[in-house]
Design a protein around this motif. Structure first.
Motif, short mmCIF file in Angstrom:
data_model
loop_
_atom_site.label_atom_id
_atom_site.label_comp_id
_atom_site.label_asym_id
_atom_site.label_seq_id
_atom_site.Cartn_x
_atom_site.Cartn_y
_atom_site.Cartn_z
N UNK A 35 0.83 -1.04 -0.26
CA UNK A 35 0.07 -0.13 0.21
C UNK A 35 0.79 1.32 0.21
N UNK A 36 2.44 0.82 0.55
CA UNK A 36 2.47 2.08 0.93
C UNK A 36 3.71 2.20 -0.82
N UNK A 37 4.04 4.04 -0.92
CA UNK A 37 4.36 4.19 -2.22
C UNK A 37 5.77 3.52 -2.89
N UNK A 83 1.56 1.57 -3.49
CA UNK A 83 0.81 2.69 -3.46
C UNK A 83 -0.94 1.44 -3.87
N UNK A 85 -3.10 -0.96 -2.21
CA UNK A 85 -4.13 -1.30 -0.75
C UNK A 85 -5.30 -2.63 -1.12
N UNK A 87 -8.26 -3.83 0.11
CA UNK A 87 -9.24 -4.03 0.32
C UNK A 87 -10.64 -5.27 0.72
N UNK A 88 -10.11 -6.23 -0.29
CA UNK A 88 -10.69 -7.10 0.16
C UNK A 88 -10.29 -8.86 0.00
N UNK A 96 -9.34 -7.98 -3.77
CA UNK A 96 -9.54 -6.43 -4.13
C UNK A 96 -8.55 -5.59 -3.28
N UNK A 98 -7.27 -1.41 -4.14
CA UNK A 98 -7.54 -0.34 -4.90
C UNK A 98 -6.15 0.40 -5.16
N UNK A 99 -6.09 1.04 -6.36
CA UNK A 99 -4.78 1.63 -6.74
C UNK A 99 -5.06 3.04 -7.54
N UNK A 100 -4.26 3.98 -7.66
CA UNK A 100 -4.78 5.20 -7.95
C UNK A 100 -5.12 4.70 -9.94
N UNK A 102 -6.46 2.40 -11.15
CA UNK A 102 -7.78 1.51 -11.08
C UNK A 102 -8.00 0.45 -9.77
N UNK A 103 -9.13 -0.61 -9.58
CA UNK A 103 -10.06 -1.50 -8.48
C UNK A 103 -8.52 -2.41 -9.44
N UNK A 105 -8.35 -6.67 -9.13
CA UNK A 105 -9.29 -8.52 -8.89
C UNK A 105 -8.47 -9.48 -9.12
N UNK B 395 -12.92 5.13 -9.50
CA UNK B 395 -11.33 5.67 -9.20
C UNK B 395 -10.16 6.41 -10.61
N UNK B 399 -8.63 9.17 -10.07
CA UNK B 399 -7.40 8.34 -9.34
C UNK B 399 -6.91 8.69 -8.23
N UNK B 402 -8.49 5.94 -5.34
CA UNK B 402 -7.56 4.77 -5.35
C UNK B 402 -6.69 4.63 -4.49
N UNK B 410 -11.38 1.85 5.39
CA UNK B 410 -11.16 2.70 3.57
C UNK B 410 -11.53 4.43 3.30
#
Lengths: 410, 486
Positions: A35-37, A83, A85, A87-88, A96, A98-100, A102-103, A105, B395, B399, B402, B410
């Motif tokens: 999740x971190x950069x 970057x 995370x 989430x599921x 699943x 999340x990233x900038x 897109x989501x 899966x 997202x 962005x 995201x 969350x």
């Protein structure tokens, strides 16, 4: 949905060690989600030294220790996403994230839980009093200082003698804060002896055992704390209250494995470790979901996190190569003097390292492992303290029969 | 000197903000003076978050009437303001014959008040609708619900601002004078002039009432402590569970929040210091012990935080708690609406109180509707509450949706940025917390608070030492550890 052999949740010491070991075992369809950069996990903010003595035979800073792993990950081109995370996580290993961009899966054959731990907070302890600014967990103060170049306060009291608390006592002193004292509710320190010496004694910071904070004062910024002595049941003793003015209270009062995703995936947890119940392969109660490192149980040294993650990776490889793992039917129970053991389930003929912590200090004691009441292994302990993890390797031939194991200290 | 306002509301809590919003339905120049850095730092943000049915108050009182009215309109209000509200119902559980009689009286009173959907249920039915509740029977109030009190108050204030009201935060009123038919209100050194003034000062109602010259009100504080439990506990609590109430006190209850936490409390202690919000150990122990009788799921590892709130109660010379007082005393303070003792059920009644106050002014002069008034306010779309399809679409559009900043709740960077640039101009850490729920989870900001602090610095052009926790002197950092590049 993208398919992967292995999804590793977390790019800290456990996740990276596991990824490298999987690579060495020929498992290449791996993806690390961080999740971190950047990779590295909590070690990025641990700029003090003392890492790597066991593994590399030299003392490194946290960033130096983890840089060795990151370098290898990059050399071997093991795929990772920063970057990102998670989430599921579902019991059938759908991940699943999340990233900038897109989501995402994924359907994984195996999932490795390597999310580390979080700090116990003031609210979890239920420290009475007001709720002003200036009450920080040690890790938050460490992140502010070491990652963001921000100073949390000047006149400091530390509650809890955990390692991060003591390290922050030294760190804040070096940056010009006045650290008045460290208070510990237990009659013995929670952190490692070397930290008591190097972080407190060397800087004349007193450590008061059997004391705790019984009230927090200040409606805006912290103005002071009330400190009380506690009795043998850890209850504050009336009449011993002392007020100490300060603007910052640092809490180093314990770490909790971060198992929120594990709970989502219906992974059974051990109430003592607050991590997953695992077997000799580090597989959790869910088929194909594995755990190692601080998400499994809180370690004292990162070196042991790396070792454990590598052992787990071998279990994952076996799982993938054989389409499953044999059941581990032998329970390992923590007996007198032992707080918990990991793993909790083992099987005959499979070598395993049992990790544990003692519940109190011991000198010249004997650790016994019994099966059906019969002693199958002993180890003499010159000294054992709760702050230090004990690792006992059991050879394959030492585990036979079906009876449960008990680990205890005599 | 500032230009002349038509109405100044003193106090930007849930009631003051609802009043201001109601005034913006008309062509009036409206201002709100709030002494804190944000709108829900006192009673409005420190309560159980329950939208009450209206059965607990003496028939014929304003409390009963405005509460029933508020409850009835809450679905529409929640929809307009885009706020988290669940009409989950609630139960009052009892065991003894005496309690049964008391519940029957409460029910009768509720019906007389106009509260509907009240039923007495047996143990079996109780366990069907609320399996974890402990009791032999209960009164079920289907109309009761829970709201996020922070977002609710903020939404009322934001909608008032969108419709032209001006909020002056950090403005504590210190003097009120009246000259040539105009009130001059001194707040934090500035003088505000207005034709009408509304005292909606909550805990400060007695002080402001005195400044208006309407003296003699005895206002006491009733302090209640709470424990907040982890979000995962909410699965065992579909609705609030209350004991059978006494005449003056609802009793220690357990309440589900709109986000799945459980809050345990409050006790009720009379206090004279309206600024001390500390929670003592013995109160926490008592809350947990007492509430365990009606809901057995209170365990220490689930504690994530504790807090307290203070209700302003107007009492008579015998200490008996009085009804809401909403009055105009033309003989003493013309054109002033004086609100005293607005305690529970103030959260439920806020908008009806607003309408009531406006109607008092409307009796004195014709109010011209504001054709541009828009009752709708758009909240910050919450990533946590979205389906994965919605998340993916968000997202794609932005962005920043995201980038998860707060892991427990969350909350994404997009939400934090929207919160930092909120219509009220609040940029404290707690302000961001109330608007997004970041830092409200089990790690209490252990993971995200540094990132949020950095974003506030960057977005607002502030230095580290200028970032506040909640109040003006609640600094969180002394500055940089060292200057960069050295």
């Amino acid at each position: 949905m993208e398919k992967r052999d292995v999804i590793i949740i977390g790019g800290g010491p456990a996740g990276l060690a596991a990824a490298l070991e999987l690579y060495n075992l020929g498992i290449k369809d791996v993806l690390i989600l961080e999740r971190e950069k950047m990779l590295g996990g909590i070690l990025r903010q641990c700029i003090h030294d003392g890492f790597g003595l066991t593994r590399f035979g030299e003392t490194l800073s946290g960033p130096e220790y983890i840089a060795r792993f990151i370098k290898e990950i990059n050399e071997k081109q093991i795929p990772y996403l920063t970057n990102t995370s998670v989430i599921e996580l579902t019991p059938d290993k759908k991940v699943t994230a999340a990233a900038p961009d897109g989501l995402k899966e994924y359907q994984a054959k195996a999932v490795i839980l390597a999310m580390g731990c979080r700090e116990r907070t003031r609210g979890a302890l239920g420290i009475p009093g007001e709720r002003p600014a200036g009450v920080y967990t040690a890790g938050v103060a460490q992140a502010y200082m070491n990652l963001y170049n921000r100073m949390p306060g000047k006149e400091v009291i530390i509650l809890g003698s955990g390692d991060i608390g003591m390290i922050m006592a030294r760190r804040m002193t070096l940056e010009g804060a006045h650290v008045q004292a460290v208070y510990e509710v237990l009659p013995n320190p929670s952190g490692l002896p070397r930290n008591i010496q190097q972080c407190l004694n060397d800087y004349d910071i007193p450590l008061h055992l059997s004391h705790t904070v019984t009230e927090i004062h200040g409606s805006s910024r912290l103005e002071g704390v009330t400190i009380s002595k506690v009795d043998e049941k850890l209850k504050p003793i009336p009449g011993t209250e002392e007020y100490h003015a300060c603007d910052t209270l640092i809490l180093s009062v314990g770490l909790i494995p971060e198992n929120e995703l594990s709970i989502d995936a219906e992974v059974a947890l051990d109430p003592r470790t607050r991590g997953a119940v695992t077997d000799a392969f580090f597989q959790t109660s869910q088929d194909g979901i594995f755990a190692a490192g601080n998400v499994l149980h809180v370690h004292d040294l990162v070196d042991f996190v790396s070792l454990e993650a590598e052992a787990m990776a071998r279990g994952v490889a076996e799982y993938l190569n054989n389409d499953g793992l044999p059941a581990c039917a032998i329970s390992v129970k923590a007996g007198d003097g032992v707080g918990h053991t990991v793993p909790q389930k083992i099987m005959p003929g499979k070598a395993v390292t049992l990790s544990m912590r003692v519940t109190r200090r011991f000198r010249d004691a004997v650790l016994e492992i019994r099966q059906n009441g019969e002693v199958i292994k002993t180890r003499k302990l010159k000294k054992a303290i709760p702050a230090e993890m004990l690792n006992i390797a059991l050879k394959a031939e030492e585990i036979c029969g079906e009876g449960d194991l008990e680990v205890l200290i005599r | 000197m500032k230009e002349l306002y038509d109405v100044i509301v003193i106090g930007g809590g849930v009631v003051g903000s609802a009043i201001a919003r109601e005034f913006t339905r008309y062509k009036l120049k409206v201002a709100v003076l709030e002494k804190n850095e944000d709108v829900c730092y006192e009673t409005s943000g420190r309560n159980s978050g329950v939208i009450h049915g209206g059965f607990a108050y003496d028939t014929g009182t304003l409390k009963a009437r405005l509460c029933v009215e508020g409850n009835r309109g809450f679905d529409a209000l929640a929809e307009e303001l885009d706020i988290p509200f669940v009409r989950c119902g609630k139960v009052l559980v009892g065991n003894t014959e005496e309690e049964m009689e008391s519940l029957k009286r409460t029910m009768k009173q509720g019906e007389a008040n106009g509260a509907t959907n009240l039923t007495l249920i047996d143990e079996e039915e109780l366990h069907r609708i609320c399996p974890a509740a402990v009791g032999k029977f209960a009164m079920f109030s289907k109309n009761s619900g829970v709201v996020d009190p922070f977002i609710y108050t903020i939404a009322l204030a934001e909608n008032a601002v969108q419709n032209g009201a001006e909020y002056f935060l950090n403005h504590e009123v210190t003097a009120i004078t009246r000259k040539d038919g105009v009130y001059e209100i001194t707040a934090s050194g500035e003088v505000f002039r207005t034709r009408y003034v509304v005292n909606s000062a909550g805990l400060g109602c007695g002080k402001i009432s005195d400044m208006l010259g309407i003296t003699g009100y005895h206002v006491i504080g009733s302090k209640g402590d709470y424990i907040i439990l982890d979000q995962r506990t909410g699965k065992n609590l579909p609705m609030p569970i209350y004991p059978v109430p006494s005449n003056t006190y609802m009793g220690i209850h357990v309440t589900n929040t709109t986000d799945g936490n459980v809050i345990v409390g409050p006790n009720a202690i009379n206090v004279t210091d309206f600024t001390y919000y500390g929670v003592p150990q013995e109160h926490m122990d008592y809350l947990a012990e007492s509430a365990s009788d009606i809901w057995p799921y209170i365990f220490k590892p689930e504690y994530i935080r504790n807090y307290s709130g203070i209700l302003p109660k107007w009492v008579d010379e015998n200490g008996k708690i009085q009804d809401f007082k909403i009055e105009m005393r033309e003989d003493i303070a013309p054109n002033a609406v004086n609100l005293v003792g607005i305690e529970s059920p103030g959260l439920t009644s806020a908008v009806p109180i607003g309408r009531y106050v406006v109607s008092m002014i409307a009796e004195r002069e014709e109010l011209i509707p504001n054709p541009d008034f828009n009752p709708r306010r758009e909240g910050i779309a919450r990533f946590e509450k979205m389906s994965n399809e919605e998340r993916a679409a968000m997202i794609e559009k932005d962005p920043d949706y995201g980038e998860v900043i707060c892991r427990c709740q969350k909350v994404t960077k997009a939400e934090i940025l929207k919160a930092i640039h909120n219509p009220l101009g609040v940029h404290t850490m707690v302000g961001i917390k109330y608007r997004t729920r970041s830092m409200m989870g089990r790690c209490q900001g252990g993971y995200c608070q540094m990132r949020i602090e950095q974003l506030i610095e960057k977005e607002c052009g502030l230095k580290a030492e200028e970032i506040k926790y909640n109040k003006s002197d609640s600094w969180i950092l002394t500055g940089k550890v060292r200057e960069e590049g050295i």
